[in-house]
Design a protein around this motif. Structure first.
Motif, PDB file in Angstrom:
ATOM      1  N   SER A  68      29.669  27.604  32.686  1.00 35.61           N
ATOM      2  CA  SER A  68      28.422  26.847  32.552  1.00 35.61           C
ATOM      3  C   SER A  68      27.757  27.118  31.210  1.00 35.61           C
ATOM      4  O   SER A  68      27.903  28.203  30.631  1.00 35.61           O
ATOM      5  N   THR A  69      27.035  26.129  30.728  1.00 30.52           N
ATOM      6  CA  THR A  69      26.207  26.298  29.538  1.00 30.52           C
ATOM      7  C   THR A  69      24.762  26.054  29.929  1.00 30.52           C
ATOM      8  O   THR A  69      24.477  25.416  30.944  1.00 30.52           O
ATOM      9  N   THR A  70      23.856  26.576  29.105  1.00 31.92           N
ATOM     10  CA  THR A  70      22.431  26.475  29.397  1.00 31.92           C
ATOM     11  C   THR A  70      21.663  26.109  28.132  1.00 31.92           C
ATOM     12  O   THR A  70      22.219  26.086  27.027  1.00 31.92           O
ATOM     13  N   PHE A  71      20.387  25.856  28.307  1.00 30.95           N
ATOM     14  CA  PHE A  71      19.508  25.473  27.212  1.00 30.95           C
ATOM     15  C   PHE A  71      19.668  26.397  26.007  1.00 30.95           C
ATOM     16  O   PHE A  71      19.715  27.610  26.138  1.00 30.95           O
ATOM     17  N   ALA A  72      19.766  25.774  24.835  1.00 36.94           N
ATOM     18  CA  ALA A  72      19.837  26.420  23.519  1.00 36.94           C
ATOM     19  C   ALA A  72      21.192  27.034  23.184  1.00 36.94           C
ATOM     20  O   ALA A  72      21.364  27.561  22.086  1.00 36.94           O
ATOM     21  N   ASP A  73      22.165  26.965  24.093  1.00 34.02           N
ATOM     22  CA  ASP A  73      23.505  27.446  23.754  1.00 34.02           C
ATOM     23  C   ASP A  73      24.072  26.617  22.602  1.00 34.02           C
ATOM     24  O   ASP A  73      23.859  25.394  22.540  1.00 34.02           O
ATOM     25  N   GLN A  74      24.787  27.281  21.714  1.00 36.11           N
ATOM     26  CA  GLN A  74      25.477  26.599  20.618  1.00 36.11           C
ATOM     27  C   GLN A  74      26.926  26.393  21.065  1.00 36.11           C
ATOM     28  O   GLN A  74      27.628  27.366  21.357  1.00 36.11           O
ATOM     29  N   ILE A  75      27.355  25.135  21.092  1.00 38.37           N
ATOM     30  CA  ILE A  75      28.694  24.799  21.546  1.00 38.37           C
ATOM     31  C   ILE A  75      29.490  24.244  20.367  1.00 38.37           C
ATOM     32  O   ILE A  75      29.096  23.258  19.741  1.00 38.37           O
ATOM     33  N   SER A  76      30.612  24.888  20.080  1.00 39.93           N
ATOM     34  CA  SER A  76      31.514  24.455  19.018  1.00 39.93           C
ATOM     35  C   SER A  76      32.587  23.578  19.654  1.00 39.93           C
ATOM     36  O   SER A  76      33.218  23.985  20.640  1.00 39.93           O
ATOM     37  N   ILE A  77      32.775  22.370  19.096  1.00 43.45           N
ATOM     38  CA  ILE A  77      33.734  21.431  19.684  1.00 43.45           C
ATOM     39  C   ILE A  77      34.813  21.113  18.654  1.00 43.45           C
ATOM     40  O   ILE A  77      34.535  20.561  17.589  1.00 43.45           O
ATOM     41  N   HIS A  78      36.055  21.489  19.003  1.00 43.07           N
ATOM     42  CA  HIS A  78      37.191  21.200  18.138  1.00 43.07           C
ATOM     43  C   HIS A  78      37.915  19.974  18.687  1.00 43.07           C
ATOM     44  O   HIS A  78      38.273  19.938  19.867  1.00 43.07           O
ATOM     45  N   VAL A  79      38.118  18.982  17.825  1.00 46.48           N
ATOM     46  CA  VAL A  79      38.807  17.751  18.204  1.00 46.48           C
ATOM     47  C   VAL A  79      40.223  17.796  17.645  1.00 46.48           C
ATOM     48  O   VAL A  79      40.423  18.143  16.481  1.00 46.48           O
ATOM     49  N   SER A  80      41.199  17.450  18.478  1.00 49.08           N
ATOM     50  CA  SER A  80      42.599  17.368  18.049  1.00 49.08           C
ATOM     51  C   SER A  80      43.173  16.022  18.444  1.00 49.08           C
ATOM     52  O   SER A  80      42.852  15.501  19.517  1.00 49.08           O
ATOM     53  N   VAL A  81      44.024  15.476  17.580  1.00 50.80           N
ATOM     54  CA  VAL A  81      44.764  14.261  17.923  1.00 50.80           C
ATOM     55  C   VAL A  81      46.010  14.714  18.667  1.00 50.80           C
ATOM     56  O   VAL A  81      46.877  15.373  18.103  1.00 50.80           O
ATOM     57  N   GLU A  82      46.091  14.382  19.949  1.00 52.46           N
ATOM     58  CA  GLU A  82      47.232  14.765  20.783  1.00 52.46           C
ATOM     59  C   GLU A  82      48.383  13.778  20.636  1.00 52.46           C
ATOM     60  O   GLU A  82      49.536  14.179  20.570  1.00 52.46           O
ATOM     61  N   VAL A 134      47.473   9.878  12.063  1.00 50.30           N
ATOM     62  CA  VAL A 134      48.735  10.572  12.300  1.00 50.30           C
ATOM     63  C   VAL A 134      48.759  11.913  11.562  1.00 50.30           C
ATOM     64  O   VAL A 134      49.345  12.887  12.046  1.00 50.30           O
ATOM     65  N   SER A 135      48.082  11.991  10.433  1.00 48.90           N
ATOM     66  CA  SER A 135      48.072  13.253   9.688  1.00 48.90           C
ATOM     67  C   SER A 135      47.367  14.373  10.456  1.00 48.90           C
ATOM     68  O   SER A 135      47.549  15.553  10.144  1.00 48.90           O
ATOM     69  N   TYR A 136      46.602  14.031  11.478  1.00 46.27           N
ATOM     70  CA  TYR A 136      45.892  15.018  12.294  1.00 46.27           C
ATOM     71  C   TYR A 136      46.591  15.307  13.614  1.00 46.27           C
ATOM     72  O   TYR A 136      46.058  16.047  14.440  1.00 46.27           O
ATOM     73  N   LEU A 137      47.771  14.725  13.824  1.00 46.63           N
ATOM     74  CA  LEU A 137      48.494  14.980  15.073  1.00 46.63           C
ATOM     75  C   LEU A 137      48.735  16.470  15.253  1.00 46.63           C
ATOM     76  O   LEU A 137      49.154  17.155  14.317  1.00 46.63           O
ATOM     77  N   ARG A 138      48.468  16.945  16.456  1.00 51.36           N
ATOM     78  CA  ARG A 138      48.758  18.351  16.780  1.00 51.36           C
ATOM     79  C   ARG A 138      50.264  18.490  16.862  1.00 51.36           C
ATOM     80  O   ARG A 138      50.933  17.731  17.537  1.00 51.36           O
ATOM     81  N   ARG A 139      50.788  19.441  16.159  1.00 49.23           N
ATOM     82  CA  ARG A 139      52.240  19.638  16.143  1.00 49.23           C
ATOM     83  C   ARG A 139      52.603  20.967  16.752  1.00 49.23           C
ATOM     84  O   ARG A 139      51.927  21.891  16.775  1.00 49.23           O
TER      85      ARG A 139
END
Length: 139
Positions: A68-82, A134-139
Motif C-alpha cells: 500500500s501507498t499513502t499520502f505524500a509517498d514518492q513513487i518512482s515509475i519505470h516504464v519498459s516496452v515489453e 523498438v529501440s526501447y524494447l526490453r531485451r
C-alpha cells in the motif's frame, strides 16, 4: 537503447481513501502519467502524435498491487516496452516507493489509430516512430 528517467509521482491526499491508503484506481492514472512522460522523453509526446493525427488508445490494462501507498509517498515509475510489433504496443510499469520496494507491477496495451480511426501499421506508415519505440524494447 537510449536511457530515460523514471517518472516520479507524489501521492496526493485526494488519492487516498478513508483508511488513508491510496485508492487502487489511481495506479492506472499514474501509469498514464508515466506513459506520457516516457513518450515525451522518446521525442514522441502526445502533442506531436496528435498533431500528426495519431491517437493511441488503451486496449488492456492490469495491475498487481504489492504494498500500500499513502499520502505524500514518492513513487518512482519505470516504464519498459515489453512488445511492439508495429500494431500493438505492450508496456510494463514497475512502481517503487522511496525505500525501493515494489508497490505495484502493471502493464498496458495500446494500438495506434490514424485521423480516420483506422488501425495504423506503424512500421510501414510511421517508420521513425516505430524505430524509436523498438529501440526501447526490453531485451
Amino acid at each position: 537503447m537510449d536511457s530515460f528517467s523514471d517518472y516520479i509521482h507524489t501521492v496526493q491526499y485526494y488519492e487516498t481513501d478513508k483508511m488513508g491508503i491510496t485508492h487502487h484506481s489511481n495506479y492506472i492514472r499514474w501509469m498514464e502519467e508515466a506513459r506520457i512522460d516516457f513518450l515525451r522523453q522518446t521525442g514522441w509526446d502526445y502533442a506531436r502524435l496528435e498533431s500528426l493525427g495519431i491517437v493511441s488508445p488503451v486496449t488492456a490494462v492490469e495491475c498487481k498491487y504489492k504494498i500500500s501507498t499513502t499520502f505524500a509517498d514518492q513513487i518512482s515509475i519505470h516504464v519498459s516496452v515489453e512488445e511492439f510489433n508495429g500494431v500493438r504496443l505492450k508496456l510494463s510499469y514497475c512502481m517503487k516507493n522511496s525505500g525501493g520496494k515494489i508497490v505495484c507491477q502493471a502493464g498496458s496495451e495500446h494500438c495506434f489509430l490514424d485521423a480516420t480511426g483506422r488501425v495504423m501499421f506503424v512500421k510501414k506508415e510511421m517508420p521513425e516512430l516505430y524505430k524509436a519505440l523498438v529501440s526501447y524494447l526490453r531485451r
